[in-house]
Design an enzyme around this catalytic site. Structure first.
Site, PDB file in Angstrom:
ATOM      1  N   ASP A   1     -13.664  -1.920  -1.855  1.00 59.67           N
ATOM      2  CA  ASP A   1     -13.273  -3.136  -2.739  1.00 59.67           C
ATOM      3  C   ASP A   1     -14.422  -4.377  -2.256  1.00 59.67           C
ATOM      4  O   ASP A   1     -14.118  -5.522  -2.875  1.00 59.67           O
ATOM      5  CB  ASP A   1     -11.968  -3.548  -2.837  1.00 59.67           C
ATOM      6  CG  ASP A   1     -11.279  -3.925  -1.582  1.00 59.67           C
ATOM      7  OD1 ASP A   1     -12.052  -3.262  -0.418  1.00 59.67           O
ATOM      8  OD2 ASP A   1     -10.362  -4.653  -1.685  1.00 59.67           O
TER       9      ASP A   1
ATOM     10  N   ASP B   1     -17.161  -1.715   2.021  1.00 57.41           N
ATOM     11  CA  ASP B   1     -16.148  -0.983   1.894  1.00 57.41           C
ATOM     12  C   ASP B   1     -15.614  -0.891   0.362  1.00 57.41           C
ATOM     13  O   ASP B   1     -16.272  -1.494  -0.569  1.00 57.41           O
ATOM     14  CB  ASP B   1     -14.779  -1.456   2.718  1.00 57.41           C
ATOM     15  CG  ASP B   1     -14.002  -2.601   2.119  1.00 57.41           C
ATOM     16  OD1 ASP B   1     -14.650  -3.251   1.286  1.00 57.41           O
ATOM     17  OD2 ASP B   1     -12.637  -2.682   2.464  1.00 57.41           O
TER      18      ASP B   1
ATOM     19  N   ARG C   1       0.948  -1.203  -0.025  1.00 57.79           N
ATOM     20  CA  ARG C   1       0.002   0.094  -0.065  1.00 57.79           C
ATOM     21  C   ARG C   1       0.654   1.214  -0.106  1.00 57.79           C
ATOM     22  O   ARG C   1       1.895   1.130   0.749  1.00 57.79           O
ATOM     23  CB  ARG C   1      -0.689  -0.057   1.213  1.00 57.79           C
ATOM     24  CG  ARG C   1      -1.982   1.231   1.567  1.00 57.79           C
ATOM     25  CD  ARG C   1      -2.648   1.130   2.781  1.00 57.79           C
ATOM     26  NE  ARG C   1      -3.196   0.005   3.061  1.00 57.79           N
ATOM     27  CZ  ARG C   1      -3.774  -0.206   4.491  1.00 57.79           C
ATOM     28  NH1 ARG C   1      -3.438   0.783   5.264  1.00 57.79           N
ATOM     29  NH2 ARG C   1      -4.155  -1.388   4.556  1.00 57.79           N
TER      30      ARG C   1
ATOM     31  N   LYS D   1      -3.359  -6.566  -3.328  1.00 57.55           N
ATOM     32  CA  LYS D   1      -3.695  -7.727  -2.521  1.00 57.55           C
ATOM     33  C   LYS D   1      -3.572  -8.978  -3.341  1.00 57.55           C
ATOM     34  O   LYS D   1      -3.693  -8.967  -4.655  1.00 57.55           O
ATOM     35  CB  LYS D   1      -5.124  -7.734  -2.101  1.00 57.55           C
ATOM     36  CG  LYS D   1      -5.271  -6.649  -1.026  1.00 57.55           C
ATOM     37  CD  LYS D   1      -6.973  -6.741  -0.612  1.00 57.55           C
ATOM     38  CE  LYS D   1      -7.046  -5.684   0.536  1.00 57.55           C
ATOM     39  NZ  LYS D   1      -8.608  -5.413   0.477  1.00 57.55           N
TER      40      LYS D   1
ATOM     41  N   HIS E   1     -14.555  -8.119   7.538  1.00 57.80           N
ATOM     42  CA  HIS E   1     -14.019  -9.222   6.816  1.00 57.80           C
ATOM     43  C   HIS E   1     -14.693 -10.569   7.382  1.00 57.80           C
ATOM     44  O   HIS E   1     -14.485 -10.846   8.615  1.00 57.80           O
ATOM     45  CB  HIS E   1     -12.451  -9.398   6.989  1.00 57.80           C
ATOM     46  CG  HIS E   1     -11.681  -8.511   6.302  1.00 57.80           C
ATOM     47  ND1 HIS E   1     -11.674  -8.523   4.725  1.00 57.80           N
ATOM     48  CD2 HIS E   1     -11.014  -7.393   6.845  1.00 57.80           C
ATOM     49  CE1 HIS E   1     -10.513  -7.552   4.706  1.00 57.80           C
ATOM     50  NE2 HIS E   1     -10.351  -6.759   5.578  1.00 57.80           N
TER      51      HIS E   1
ATOM     52  N   ASP F   1     -14.693  -6.495   0.102  1.00 56.69           N
ATOM     53  CA  ASP F   1     -14.247  -7.309   1.032  1.00 56.69           C
ATOM     54  C   ASP F   1     -14.690  -7.267   2.418  1.00 56.69           C
ATOM     55  O   ASP F   1     -14.551  -8.245   3.264  1.00 56.69           O
ATOM     56  CB  ASP F   1     -12.821  -7.915   0.916  1.00 56.69           C
ATOM     57  CG  ASP F   1     -11.810  -6.537   1.143  1.00 56.69           C
ATOM     58  OD1 ASP F   1     -12.205  -5.741   1.525  1.00 56.69           O
ATOM     59  OD2 ASP F   1     -10.551  -6.865   1.048  1.00 56.69           O
ATOM     60  N   ARG F   2     -15.225  -6.093   2.767  1.00 56.95           N
ATOM     61  CA  ARG F   2     -15.849  -5.890   4.163  1.00 56.95           C
ATOM     62  C   ARG F   2     -17.085  -5.492   4.182  1.00 56.95           C
ATOM     63  O   ARG F   2     -17.707  -4.776   3.008  1.00 56.95           O
ATOM     64  CB  ARG F   2     -14.903  -5.059   4.924  1.00 56.95           C
ATOM     65  CG  ARG F   2     -13.731  -5.497   5.237  1.00 56.95           C
ATOM     66  CD  ARG F   2     -12.708  -4.618   6.046  1.00 56.95           C
ATOM     67  NE  ARG F   2     -12.677  -3.348   5.553  1.00 56.95           N
ATOM     68  CZ  ARG F   2     -13.004  -2.072   6.247  1.00 56.95           C
ATOM     69  NH1 ARG F   2     -13.650  -2.305   7.486  1.00 56.95           N
ATOM     70  NH2 ARG F   2     -12.577  -1.013   5.904  1.00 56.95           N
TER      71      ARG F   2
ATOM     72  N   SER G   1      -8.724  -0.461  -1.133  1.00 57.87           N
ATOM     73  CA  SER G   1      -9.735  -0.790  -0.038  1.00 57.87           C
ATOM     74  C   SER G   1     -10.344   0.485   0.410  1.00 57.87           C
ATOM     75  O   SER G   1     -11.047   1.127  -0.361  1.00 57.87           O
ATOM     76  CB  SER G   1      -8.809  -1.669   0.847  1.00 57.87           C
ATOM     77  OG  SER G   1     -10.030  -2.303   1.739  1.00 57.87           O
ATOM     78  N   HIS G   2     -10.295   0.721   1.727  1.00 57.52           N
ATOM     79  CA  HIS G   2     -11.131   1.728   2.252  1.00 57.52           C
ATOM     80  C   HIS G   2     -10.374   2.764   2.544  1.00 57.52           C
ATOM     81  O   HIS G   2     -10.546   3.877   3.235  1.00 57.52           O
ATOM     82  CB  HIS G   2     -11.543   1.213   3.717  1.00 57.52           C
ATOM     83  CG  HIS G   2     -10.442   0.846   4.415  1.00 57.52           C
ATOM     84  ND1 HIS G   2      -9.878  -0.407   4.315  1.00 57.52           N
ATOM     85  CD2 HIS G   2     -10.093   1.357   5.353  1.00 57.52           C
ATOM     86  CE1 HIS G   2      -8.840  -0.484   5.224  1.00 57.52           C
ATOM     87  NE2 HIS G   2      -8.989   0.555   5.900  1.00 57.52           N
TER      88      HIS G   2
HETATM   89 ZN   LIG Z   1     -11.383  -3.895   1.602  1.00 55.97          ZN
END
Ligand SMILES: [Zn+2]
Length: 464
Positions: free
Chosen positions: A242, A240, A18, A116, A327, A244-245, A106-107
């Site tokens: 992307d 979020d 990141r 990732k 997650h 994934d949450r 992501s967030h």
């Molecule tokens: Zn995410």
């Protein structure tokens, strides 16, 4: 010409890669990440890798550079384009590819971006990420004649998501995509689900003009809470950036947190897999672990960090795991990766069959929580301070004091509830949290945290 490449020291991290675009993360870095990761895939015997990217403005350029890097190692690259992170994981598993790489911030704020990755069925993290840095610094890249193709995986993915919907009663649902990468998939998904669906901010926009795409921050859920009330909806679901949450809101407008969702999902999963192990991180409520036990399951408390949880899940053959952060991982009928769209489908099925979300939430006893409180501490002192505190509370436990779990920092359980102190993996802070059955109990637990910090020379903020 040497291909050796050095990254900004903050970029290769414990769980992901990141950085800040143009400052700590550039397209040259993306190409080197492609080369380094590709080298590891090739040397592990892999031949094919999937790649996708989120809706951030910088993502297409990073993806193109990473594809260059991957191809230069001799890999065949399968490009799926713009979409949520779990669609990339799905592609790798569904098409039985050897690895996957997702370009996503992501967030994080709009000027961030990151990567990732997965190899085989396993997350790619920790020392593996550092290995990319070593390979790059040495210029020790595999070389070969690579190739690429672009595919459209969206229909296959949406069909798979919708296949596990098992509701019996039509629901009225509000969705908040927060302008994140799942927008197009969400539009297609709701067309395949019964009921009434209202979509907020489904346009993918990497400037995030409405609110930040992080459903763990209550202010980011204000829009969906308002819409649920206005529509008299059964529930609201947020993602979020992307997807994934997951975040959720019940029909009364109350936030249902990640650990509460895991408790609700446990009902279904333990009915199908009696006695199964269900995993949650050390930040999760005791009420979750108690509920898993009450439902006949084996609760397992594990380290915070989605890659760590995913790895533990595979090791213990657990059908369900989740984190406070949202997650959540299903391996009972699904692949065991964190897919918030899939989690949403399962939640709708549950609520449709078992009654309103508020009633499911209220099966858990009411407890009082502090938010996650952060104490600034130097990087050098961070782990040492936790070790000192651990030694102290362990000695107290040995002398008949409260029970200590030291899987990740220290989590001390007593008659009032529990408190947690752990070193953040990503920042120079200690993170504290407490949960109690009464306001007085919560004050006593906060007092125990402050006393332990003070003994190690760390001052608590005045408002804690
Ligand atoms: Zn995410």
């Amino acid at each position: 010409m040497t291909l050796a490449h050095n990254f900004h020291p903050t970029v290769l991290r414990e769980y992901d890669i990141r950085g800040i675009i143009g400052k700590t993360l550039t397209t040259d870095d993306a190409r080197a990440i492609g080369r380094g990761f590709g080298t590891m895939v090739v040397r592990g015997g892999g031949k094919k890798v999937a790649i996708g990217y989120d809706g951030r403005l910088s993502s297409p350029d990073l993806e193109a550079a990473a594809v260059d890097g991957l191809k230069s190692t001799g890999l065949h690259v399968v490009r799926i384009g713009l979409g949520p992170t779990p669609m990339l994981y799905f592609t790798a598993r569904h098409l039985k590819l050897d690895a996957g790489m997702m370009i996503t911030g992501s967030h994080n704020p709009p000027d961030y971006n990151g990567f990732k990755m997965m190899i085989g069925k396993a997350p790619f993290f920790g020392s593996q990420i550092l290995e990319i840095g070593k390979i790059a610094a040495a210029g020790d890249f595999a070389t070969g004649e690579g190739s690429e193709e672009t595919i459209d995986i969206q229909d296959a993915y949406v069909d798979r998501l919708a296949a596990d919907y098992d509701g019996t009663r039509d629901l009225n649902v509000v969705w908040d995509n927060g302008n994140g990468a799942a927008g197009e998939i969400l539009r297609r998904l709701v067309k395949k689900l019964p009921g009434t669906h209202t979509l907020l901010f489904d346009d993918i926009d990497g400037t995030f003009p409405n609110h930040h795409p992080d459903p763990t921050i209550p202010e980011n859920l204000e829009d969906i809470i308002h819409k649920v009330a206005e529509q008299k909806a059964d529930l609201g679901i947020a993602f979020d950036g992307d997807a994934d949450r997951i975040g959720a809101v019940d029909e009364k407008g109350r936030i249902v947190w990640g650990d509460q969702l895991v408790a609700i999902y446990s009902k279904d999963v333990l009915a199908a897999f009696p006695g199964a192990t269900i995993i949650a991180d050390v930040k999760a409520s005791q009420t979750l672990f108690d509920q898993i036990a009450k439902l006949g399951g084996k609760p397992l408390m594990w380290k915070t960090g989605h890659s760590l949880l995913k790895a533990k899940m595979a090791e213990t053959n657990s059908p369900l795991a989740g984190e406070m952060s949202g997650h959540i991982f299903f391996a009972d009928k699904y692949y065991g990766f964190d897919d918030a769209l899939y989690c949403a489908v399962r939640l709708l099925g549950l609520v449709s069959r078992l009654g309103e979300l508020s009633a499911l939430r209220d099966e858990l006893p009411e407890v009082l929580n502090t938010p996650e409180v952060r104490f600034q501490v130097s990087e050098e002192r961070k782990f040492a301070a936790v070790d000192e505190i651990k030694a102290r509370v362990k000695a107290e436990e040995a002398a008949g004091g409260p029970e200590v779990n030291d899987i990740d920092g220290v989590r001390v359980k007593n008659a009032d509830g529990w408190w947690l102190l752990r070193a953040s993996n990503t920042q120079d802070v200690l993170v504290a949290r407490a949960e109690a059955f009464s306001p007085d109990g919560l004050e006593r637990l906060k007092g125990a945290i402050k006393t332990n910090l003070a003994k190690s020379g760390i001052a608590a903020p005045a408002d804690f």
